[in-house]
Scaffold this active site. Structure first.
Site, PDB file in Angstrom:
ATOM      1  CG  ASN A  32      -0.314  -0.228   2.534  1.00 55.50           C
ATOM      2  OD1 ASN A  32       1.333   0.216   2.793  1.00 55.50           O
ATOM      3  ND2 ASN A  32      -0.853   0.233   3.514  1.00 55.50           N
ATOM      4  CB  SER A 124      10.658  -9.962  14.860  1.00 55.81           C
ATOM      5  OG  SER A 124      12.030  -8.474  15.171  1.00 55.81           O
ATOM      6  CE1 TYR A 148       7.268  -4.707  13.917  1.00 58.00           C
ATOM      7  CE2 TYR A 148       8.570  -5.154  15.791  1.00 58.00           C
ATOM      8  CZ  TYR A 148       8.339  -5.533  14.244  1.00 58.00           C
ATOM      9  OH  TYR A 148       8.912  -6.176  13.350  1.00 58.00           O
ATOM     10  CE  LYS A 152       6.790  -8.539  12.740  1.00 50.75           C
ATOM     11  NZ  LYS A 152       6.395  -8.341  11.592  1.00 50.75           N
TER      12      LYS A 152
END
Ligand code: NAD
Ligand code: WQD
Length: 336
Positions: A32, A124, A148, A152
């Site tokens: 996007n 991650s 964040y 994950k």
């Protein structure tokens, strides 16, 4: 294979597109452009001489997603698309959960509806939180310390449940350590919006004169020189890890998890010196208090990826800094 790359216009995605094409795969990109520039894709085309389709689409837009899948048949999806700024995720957590978690659920639904069941996911090392010891193996306890990281971890759990519900899926969870560096051509690289959060883009903007000095967040950690230690991996090596993961998915492994790092830790001061050597510029810095949420040291045990994927990194710290500097010098304002 024909691979759909979500987030393919981004930093790691664009480098992986190059390596996929160079390894004989066909690609299409969905992005996007919320944190990237379409120029990166033009440059992937000029590096490789290949053409491919770009869908400017949002993972939150189910209709757009379905039309991407009904347009072409993919053998696998590499899913990079996501928001990744730790500090921002603390300020606007709902946006992170919606974009990353709901976006991934939408993607998996579209894949399922179109019978595409091979997925490589960008996880991650942040899922290890503050590790109990080093180096980190894949079976270490997980626990994120910010929204964040939580996204994950949640996505990892969702993908595990998806696999348990239907074992015809093949899913690779790749836990990246600290990706840095750029393509050796200098045509594509990391182009953060605003002030960089991460060490290497910050250092490179100091080197090129966009920022006056680096803030070194803490020189009193329990590490050899007191600054934070991380496992920096060249983005091209990381991209190649995805090629190995795609090969692995073809052998129908089920759900697999791998660390992608080098296994070596470098301190902030070592990175400053390496970048000064590569750029032949002085990196001014000031010692600041520790950054909230940072850990002293983090590096991977790479045995599992080595033994099961045949993954071995080729590039060292000097290559990482030299390629980063080449990108920065050729594109002082990024893609703008
Ligand atoms: P990036 O921001 O450069 O790339 C992510 C891309 O996803 C961008 O092009 C962005 O426009 C796109 N995107 C975001 N939300 C989207 C949505 N809803 N729909 C469509 N496109 C969307 O980041 P990157 O450094 O290349 O990271 C790629 C992936 O790897 C991310 O998932 C990130 O969390 C993960 N990761 C990155 C690092 C790192 O240090 N760079 C470390 C570990 C994991
Ligand atoms: C590295 C070292 C800092 C900036 C983050 C995310 C992680 C992952 C990778 C996506 C630390 C020090 C940094 C600066 C500094 N991303 N530093 N001055 O924190 O290991 O990981 O990016 O998954 O989730 O948390 O990387 O590059 O921010 O920091 O001194 O201006 O550099 O304290 O020791 P980190 P980083």
């Amino acid at each position: 294979m024909k691979v759909l790359v979500t987030g393919g216009a981004g930093y790691i995605g664009s480098h992986t597109c190059v390596r996929l094409i160079e390894n004989g795969h066909e690609i299409a990109v969905l992005d996007n452009l919320s944190n990237s520039n379409e120029k990166a894709l033009q440059r992937v085309k000029s590096i490789t001489g290949a053409d491919f389709k770009f869908y400017k689409a949002d993972l939150l837009d189910k209709e757009a997603l379905n039309s991407v899948f009904s347009n072409e048949r993919y053998d696998a999806v590499i899913h990079f698309a996501g928001l990744k700024a730790v500090g921002e995720s603390v300020e606007i957590p709902l946006k992170y959960y919606a974009n990353n978690v709901s976006g991934t659920i939408n993607l998996c639904e579209a894949m399922k509806n179109n019978n595409v069941k091979k997925l490589v996911f960008s996880s991650s090392a942040t899922v290890y939180g503050n590790p109990k010891s080093l180096p980190i193996t894949e079976d270490f306890p997980v626990g994120a310390t910010n929204p964040y990281g939580q996204t994950k971890l949640m996505i990892e759990y969702i993908l595990k449940d998806l696999y348990l519900s239907d074992n015809s899926w093949d899913i690779a969870l790749l836990r990246y350590f600290n990706p840095i560096g750029a393509h050796p051509s200098g045509l594509i690289g990391e182009d953060p919006r605003g002030i960089p959060n991460n060490l290497l883009p910050y250092i490179s903007q100091v080197a090129v004169g966009r920022l006056p000095y680096l803030n070194v967040y803490g020189n009193d950690y329990d590490t050899p020189d007191g600054s934070g230690v991380r496992d920096y991996i060249h983005v091209i090596d990381l991209a190649d890890g995805h090629i190995k993961a795609i090969d692995k998915l073809n052998a129908n492994p089920g759900l697999v998890t791998y660390n992608l790092g080098t296994g070596n830790g470098f301190s902030v001061f070592e990175m400053i010196r390496a970048y000064e050597k590569a750029s032949k510029r002085k990196i001014e810095y000031k010692i600041m208090p520790r950054r909230q949420g940072d850990i002293a040291a983090c590096y991977a045990n790479t045995d599992k990826a080595k033994n099961e994927l045949g993954f071995q990194t080729l590039y060292g710290i000097d290559d990482m800094c030299e390629s980063s500097w080449k990108w920065q010098e050729m594109n002082p304002n990024g893609y703008k």
